[in-house]
Design a protein around this motif. Structure first.
Motif, PDB file in Angstrom:
ATOM      1  N   ALA A 105      11.027  10.858  -2.702  1.00  0.00           N
ATOM      2  CA  ALA A 105      12.661  10.204  -3.256  1.00  0.00           C
ATOM      3  C   ALA A 105      13.069   9.168  -3.956  1.00  0.00           C
ATOM      4  O   ALA A 105      13.245   8.174  -4.634  1.00  0.00           O
ATOM      5  N   LEU A 106      12.014   8.018  -2.700  1.00  0.00           N
ATOM      6  CA  LEU A 106      11.951   6.566  -2.732  1.00  0.00           C
ATOM      7  C   LEU A 106      11.612   6.171  -4.301  1.00  0.00           C
ATOM      8  O   LEU A 106      10.224   6.756  -4.985  1.00  0.00           O
ATOM      9  N   PRO A 107      11.936   4.972  -4.923  1.00  0.00           N
ATOM     10  CA  PRO A 107      11.452   4.646  -5.394  1.00  0.00           C
ATOM     11  C   PRO A 107       9.793   3.999  -5.885  1.00  0.00           C
ATOM     12  O   PRO A 107       9.139   3.466  -6.609  1.00  0.00           O
ATOM     13  N   VAL A 108       9.368   3.736  -4.516  1.00  0.00           N
ATOM     14  CA  VAL A 108       7.667   3.404  -3.887  1.00  0.00           C
ATOM     15  C   VAL A 108       6.866   4.288  -4.059  1.00  0.00           C
ATOM     16  O   VAL A 108       7.477   4.945  -3.432  1.00  0.00           O
ATOM     17  N   SER A 109       5.928   4.721  -4.494  1.00  0.00           N
ATOM     18  CA  SER A 109       5.113   5.780  -4.515  1.00  0.00           C
ATOM     19  C   SER A 109       4.634   6.123  -2.923  1.00  0.00           C
ATOM     20  O   SER A 109       4.740   5.197  -2.391  1.00  0.00           O
ATOM     21  N   ARG A 110       4.158   6.673  -3.253  1.00  0.00           N
ATOM     22  CA  ARG A 110       3.638   6.757  -1.459  1.00  0.00           C
ATOM     23  C   ARG A 110       3.001   6.255  -1.605  1.00  0.00           C
ATOM     24  O   ARG A 110       2.225   5.725   0.042  1.00  0.00           O
ATOM     25  N   ARG A 111       1.355   6.300  -3.048  1.00  0.00           N
ATOM     26  CA  ARG A 111       0.610   5.486  -1.917  1.00  0.00           C
ATOM     27  C   ARG A 111       0.744   3.353  -1.312  1.00  0.00           C
ATOM     28  O   ARG A 111       0.322   3.472  -1.029  1.00  0.00           O
ATOM     29  N   VAL A 112       1.956   2.869  -2.432  1.00  0.00           N
ATOM     30  CA  VAL A 112       1.886   1.686  -1.510  1.00  0.00           C
ATOM     31  C   VAL A 112       2.704   1.662  -0.469  1.00  0.00           C
ATOM     32  O   VAL A 112       2.437   0.940   0.452  1.00  0.00           O
ATOM     33  N   LEU A 113       3.661   2.978   0.010  1.00  0.00           N
ATOM     34  CA  LEU A 113       3.898   2.867   1.217  1.00  0.00           C
ATOM     35  C   LEU A 113       2.539   3.209   2.596  1.00  0.00           C
ATOM     36  O   LEU A 113       3.122   2.497   2.708  1.00  0.00           O
ATOM     37  N   VAL A 114       1.413   4.383   2.128  1.00  0.00           N
ATOM     38  CA  VAL A 114       0.646   3.774   2.957  1.00  0.00           C
ATOM     39  C   VAL A 114      -0.179   2.916   3.346  1.00  0.00           C
ATOM     40  O   VAL A 114      -0.374   2.629   4.004  1.00  0.00           O
ATOM     41  N   VAL A 115      -0.787   1.869   2.234  1.00  0.00           N
ATOM     42  CA  VAL A 115      -0.766   0.717   1.710  1.00  0.00           C
ATOM     43  C   VAL A 115      -0.238  -0.265   3.030  1.00  0.00           C
ATOM     44  O   VAL A 115      -0.518  -0.941   3.412  1.00  0.00           O
ATOM     45  N   ALA A 116       1.415  -0.481   2.788  1.00  0.00           N
ATOM     46  CA  ALA A 116       2.505  -0.923   3.670  1.00  0.00           C
ATOM     47  C   ALA A 116       2.040  -0.807   5.012  1.00  0.00           C
ATOM     48  O   ALA A 116       2.151  -1.719   5.998  1.00  0.00           O
ATOM     49  N   LYS A 117       2.234   0.506   5.311  1.00  0.00           N
ATOM     50  CA  LYS A 117       1.709   1.178   6.994  1.00  0.00           C
ATOM     51  C   LYS A 117       0.367   0.680   7.715  1.00  0.00           C
ATOM     52  O   LYS A 117       0.361  -0.497   8.339  1.00  0.00           O
ATOM     53  N   LEU A 118      -0.953   0.817   6.547  1.00  0.00           N
ATOM     54  CA  LEU A 118      -2.116  -0.232   7.433  1.00  0.00           C
ATOM     55  C   LEU A 118      -1.766  -1.538   7.357  1.00  0.00           C
ATOM     56  O   LEU A 118      -2.324  -1.946   8.522  1.00  0.00           O
ATOM     57  N   LEU A 119      -1.277  -2.193   6.023  1.00  0.00           N
ATOM     58  CA  LEU A 119      -1.132  -3.656   6.220  1.00  0.00           C
ATOM     59  C   LEU A 119      -0.331  -4.202   7.244  1.00  0.00           C
ATOM     60  O   LEU A 119      -1.096  -5.331   8.212  1.00  0.00           O
ATOM     61  N   SER A 120       0.231  -3.179   7.763  1.00  0.00           N
ATOM     62  CA  SER A 120       1.454  -3.787   9.145  1.00  0.00           C
ATOM     63  C   SER A 120       0.680  -3.762  10.208  1.00  0.00           C
ATOM     64  O   SER A 120       0.631  -3.636  11.016  1.00  0.00           O
ATOM     65  N   HIS A 121      -0.440  -2.561  10.686  1.00  0.00           N
ATOM     66  CA  HIS A 121      -1.188  -2.354  11.578  1.00  0.00           C
ATOM     67  C   HIS A 121      -2.183  -3.305  11.657  1.00  0.00           C
ATOM     68  O   HIS A 121      -2.436  -3.609  12.693  1.00  0.00           O
ATOM     69  N   LEU A 122      -2.939  -3.916  10.648  1.00  0.00           N
ATOM     70  CA  LEU A 122      -3.594  -4.761  10.405  1.00  0.00           C
ATOM     71  C   LEU A 122      -3.182  -6.110  11.345  1.00  0.00           C
ATOM     72  O   LEU A 122      -3.859  -6.903  12.425  1.00  0.00           O
ATOM     73  N   LEU A 123      -2.176  -6.237  10.213  1.00  0.00           N
ATOM     74  CA  LEU A 123      -1.482  -7.551  10.914  1.00  0.00           C
ATOM     75  C   LEU A 123      -0.788  -7.744  12.574  1.00  0.00           C
ATOM     76  O   LEU A 123      -0.790  -8.370  13.555  1.00  0.00           O
ATOM     77  N   TRP A 124      -0.493  -6.632  12.594  1.00  0.00           N
ATOM     78  CA  TRP A 124      -0.248  -6.390  14.771  1.00  0.00           C
ATOM     79  C   TRP A 124      -1.608  -6.186  14.958  1.00  0.00           C
ATOM     80  O   TRP A 124      -1.074  -7.493  16.372  1.00  0.00           O
ATOM     81  N   ALA A 125      -2.766  -6.050  14.744  1.00  0.00           N
ATOM     82  CA  ALA A 125      -3.015  -5.685  15.983  1.00  0.00           C
ATOM     83  C   ALA A 125      -3.944  -7.256  15.539  1.00  0.00           C
ATOM     84  O   ALA A 125      -4.486  -7.558  17.267  1.00  0.00           O
ATOM     85  N   VAL A 126      -3.869  -7.910  14.590  1.00  0.00           N
ATOM     86  CA  VAL A 126      -4.534  -9.590  14.487  1.00  0.00           C
ATOM     87  C   VAL A 126      -3.409  -9.909  15.482  1.00  0.00           C
ATOM     88  O   VAL A 126      -4.268 -11.591  16.120  1.00  0.00           O
TER      89      VAL A 126
END
Length: 254
Positions: A105-126
Motif C-alpha cells: 500500500a506504500l507509494p514507494v515501490s517494493r523494488r525501491v524498498l529492497v534496494v534501500a534494505k541492501l544499501l543499508s546493509h552495505l553501509l552498516w557493513a562498512v
C-alpha cells in the motif's frame, strides 16, 4: 539517488539502528572476532601447544602477522555468518512479522524498498569493518606485537576489505530469505555458503570460488590473482538483481 530511494533508505537506516538484532549482531561480529583472535594470539605467543596446533600455518608466524592472520581466518567464517544473519533478518523480517502486506500500500515501490534494505546493509557493513579494524589495531598495540610498519598497515587494510567482502558475498541470503519468506532460509543458505567455501579451499579450488577467494586473498595474497578476486563482484551484483526482481514480482497469495 531518487527522492523515493532516499526516503526509503532513511527509514531503513532508522529501523536498522533501532533493531536489537542488528545491535547484537554488530557486537557479536566485532567483539567476538576481536576477543577470540586476541586470546588465540596471546596463547600462541605464550607457547600454548594446543592453540598452536589449531592455528596451523599461522602458528609459525609471530607478532602482527600472527594476529592479522588469525583475525582474517575467523572473519572468513564468523563474519560471513554474522553478515548473512543480518541480511536475512533485514529482508526476511517483513515476512516473519507480517508487515509485508502493508508494503503493497506504500507509494514507494517494493523494488525501491529492497534496494534501500541492501544499501543499508552495505553501509552498516562498512561501519562494522571500520570498527573491527580499529579494535584489532588497538588490541595488537596493547599486546605489544611490535612497531607499526608498512606490512602492518597493509595487513590491517586487507582485514578492512575482507570484512566488507564478507558482507557482500552473503548476498545469496537475501534472495533465499525472499523466496523462503522469512529469515531462516537465508540463515540456512549462509551456513551452506560457509560449508561450500571450506570444501572448495580444501579441494584447492578456493581462489576461483567468489565466496572463498576474499579469505584466501587476505591470508595469502599471492595465491589469488586479481581476476579471481574480481569475480567476487558477481555474487553481490547477481543476487542483488535476483532479489530486486523477486520483490518486484511479489504476490500476497503465495
Amino acid at each position: 539517488m531518487t527522492p523515493a530511494l532516499t526516503a526509503a533508505l532513511h527509514v531503513e537506516l532508522r529501523k536498522l539502528a533501532a533493531s536489537r538484532v542488528m545491535r547484537a549482531t554488530t557486537v557479536l561480529i566485532v567483539a567476538g572476532i576481536a576477543v577470540l583472535s586476541t586470546a588465540l594470539t596471546a596463547a600462541a605467543t605464550a607457547g600454548n601447544e594446543q592453540v598452536i596446533a589449531q592455528l596451523g600455518p599461522h602458528a609459525a608466524a609471530g607478532g602482527w602477522e600472527l594476529l592479522t592472520g588469525v583475525v582474517a581466518q575467523i572473519t572468513a567464517a564468523g563474519g560471513l555468518l554474522g553478515f548473512g544473519v543480518a541480511l536475512s533478518w533485514l529482508v526476511g523480517r517483513e515476512f516473519a512479522d507480517g508487515t509485508i502486506t502493508g508494503l503493497f500500500a506504500l507509494p514507494v515501490s517494493r523494488r525501491v524498498l529492497v534496494v534501500a534494505k541492501l544499501l543499508s546493509h552495505l553501509l552498516w557493513a562498512v561501519l562494522v569493518a571500520v570498527v573491527l579494524t580499529a579494535v584489532v589495531a588497538v588490541a595488537g598495540t596493547l599486546l605489544g606485537l611490535g612497531a607499526w610498519n608498512g606490512d602492518v598497515v597493509t595487513a590491517l587494510a586487507r582485514q578492512f576489505v575482507l570484512t566488507i567482502l564478507s558482507a557482500l558475498v552473503a548476498a545469496p541470503a537475501c534472495w533465499a530469505a525472499t523466496l523462503g519468506r522469512g529469515p531462516l532460509p537465508g540463515i540456512a543458505t549462509t551456513i551452506g555458503l560457509i560449508v561450500v567455501a571450506q570444501v572448495a579451499v580444501v579441494a584447492g579450488a578456493g581462489a576461483w570460488l567468489p565466496i572463498a577467494a576474499p579469505a584466501l586473498w587476505a591470508l595469502q595474497p599471492g595465491t589469488v590473482a586479481p581476476a579471481q578476486l574480481a569475480l567476487v563482484a558477481v555474487v553481490p551484483v547477481g543476487f542483488a538483481a535476483l532479489t530486486v526482481a523477486a520483490w518486484a514480482r511479489l504476490q500476497l497469495d503465495r
